[in-house]
Design a protein around this motif. Structure first.
Motif, PDB file in Angstrom:
ATOM      1  N   SER A 154       0.837  -1.211   0.000  1.00  0.00           N
ATOM      2  CA  SER A 154       0.000   0.000   0.000  1.00  0.00           C
ATOM      3  C   SER A 154       0.866   1.254   0.000  1.00  0.00           C
ATOM      4  CB  SER A 154      -0.919   0.032   1.221  1.00  0.00           C
ATOM      5  OG  SER A 154      -1.786  -1.066   1.193  1.00  0.00           O
ATOM      6  N   GLU A 157       2.461   1.799  -3.342  1.00  0.00           N
ATOM      7  CA  GLU A 157       1.483   2.301  -4.320  1.00  0.00           C
ATOM      8  C   GLU A 157       1.254   3.796  -4.115  1.00  0.00           C
ATOM      9  OE1 GLU A 157      -2.115  -0.033  -5.592  1.00  0.00           O
ATOM     10  OE2 GLU A 157      -1.343  -1.371  -4.027  1.00  0.00           O
ATOM     11  N   VAL A 162       4.114   1.038  -9.598  1.00  0.00           N
ATOM     12  CA  VAL A 162       3.124   0.161 -10.221  1.00  0.00           C
ATOM     13  C   VAL A 162       2.934  -1.066  -9.321  1.00  0.00           C
ATOM     14  CG1 VAL A 162       2.581  -1.201 -12.287  1.00  0.00           C
ATOM     15  CG2 VAL A 162       3.895   0.916 -12.498  1.00  0.00           C
ATOM     16  N   LYS A 163       1.653  -1.410  -9.081  1.00  0.00           N
ATOM     17  CA  LYS A 163       1.338  -2.482  -8.131  1.00  0.00           C
ATOM     18  C   LYS A 163       2.015  -3.806  -8.496  1.00  0.00           C
ATOM     19  CE  LYS A 163      -2.296  -4.822  -5.651  1.00  0.00           C
ATOM     20  NZ  LYS A 163      -3.671  -4.991  -5.337  1.00  0.00           N
ATOM     21  N   GLU A 167       4.720  -5.622  -6.227  1.00  0.00           N
ATOM     22  CA  GLU A 167       4.346  -6.915  -5.645  1.00  0.00           C
ATOM     23  C   GLU A 167       5.439  -7.955  -5.882  1.00  0.00           C
ATOM     24  OE1 GLU A 167       0.186  -9.428  -5.409  1.00  0.00           O
ATOM     25  OE2 GLU A 167       0.279  -7.605  -6.601  1.00  0.00           O
TER      26      GLU A 167
END
Length: 193
Positions: A154, A157, A162-163, A167
């Motif tokens: 979170s 982001e 970019v998620k 990730e």
């Protein structure tokens, strides 16, 4: 019906044993895990589970009560029979099976011969809550990493990353350092993004 058998070990094979109990020889199917736990001495006690079918009565023997309980839990899953459950306990230790289910490790469960992705997912879905409850596996340890990971994602982001990319990096960090704090995860991720 029969909870354990104690007697003289007559025959020992990787998949089965014969125990002489007061002149009656009992044939018990065992896992490789149990086979490795059986001492090379005559006196033996195994915990048992009896499966009664129309055409057979089959005894399964286990070195520990916890292995027997996991076997019973596995049998409760649709699509898992006695032989598949025994194969799981031969390929993985009872501890690995418990932790694999508790942590939702589909790849670990699927690594057992004869278990596909759908069956592995079903085993985890059906048994995760029971395993966590029965064995009192600390779900905090399961969720702590996820919570830290989620908080770090979170934050990244919010910082504009970019998620998907974030990730990937965070997953690598968490797999190397499962106990990493949110701050450490973010710091490491910033170095790699």
């Amino acid at each position: 019906m029969i909870t354990h058998i104690q007697g003289k070990l007559v025959e020992k094979n990787p998949t089965d044993v014969v125990i002489d109990c007061n002149g009656v020889g009992y044939f018990l199917n065992i896992s490789l895990h149990t086979f490795s736990q059986i001492p090379d001495q005559e006196a033996l006690k195994l915990f048992t589970h009896l499966i009664v079918r129309e055409d057979s009565h089959t005894l399964f023997g286990f070195a520990s009560v916890s292995e027997r309980e996991i076997f019973k839990l596995l049998l409760s899953v649709s699509g898992i029979g006695a032989n598949t459950a025994r194969t799981m306990l031969s390929s993985l230790s009872p501890q690995q099976v418990k932790e694999g289910i508790a942590h939702g490790d589909v790849a670990l469960i699927q690594s057992v011969k004869g278990i596909g992705a759908k069956t592995a997912a079903r085993v985890i879905l059906d048994l995760k809550d029971k395993i966590l409850k029965v064995y009192d596996i600390d779900e905090v340890s399961v969720n702590k990493n996820n919570t830290n990971k989620d908080e770090a994602l979170s934050a990244l982001e919010v910082l504009g990353f970019v998620k998907k990319q974030a990730e990937r990096v965070v997953d690598k960090i968490v797999s190397k350092q499962p106990d990493a704090t949110v701050e450490n995860i973010i710091k490491e991720a910033l170095k790699n993004l």
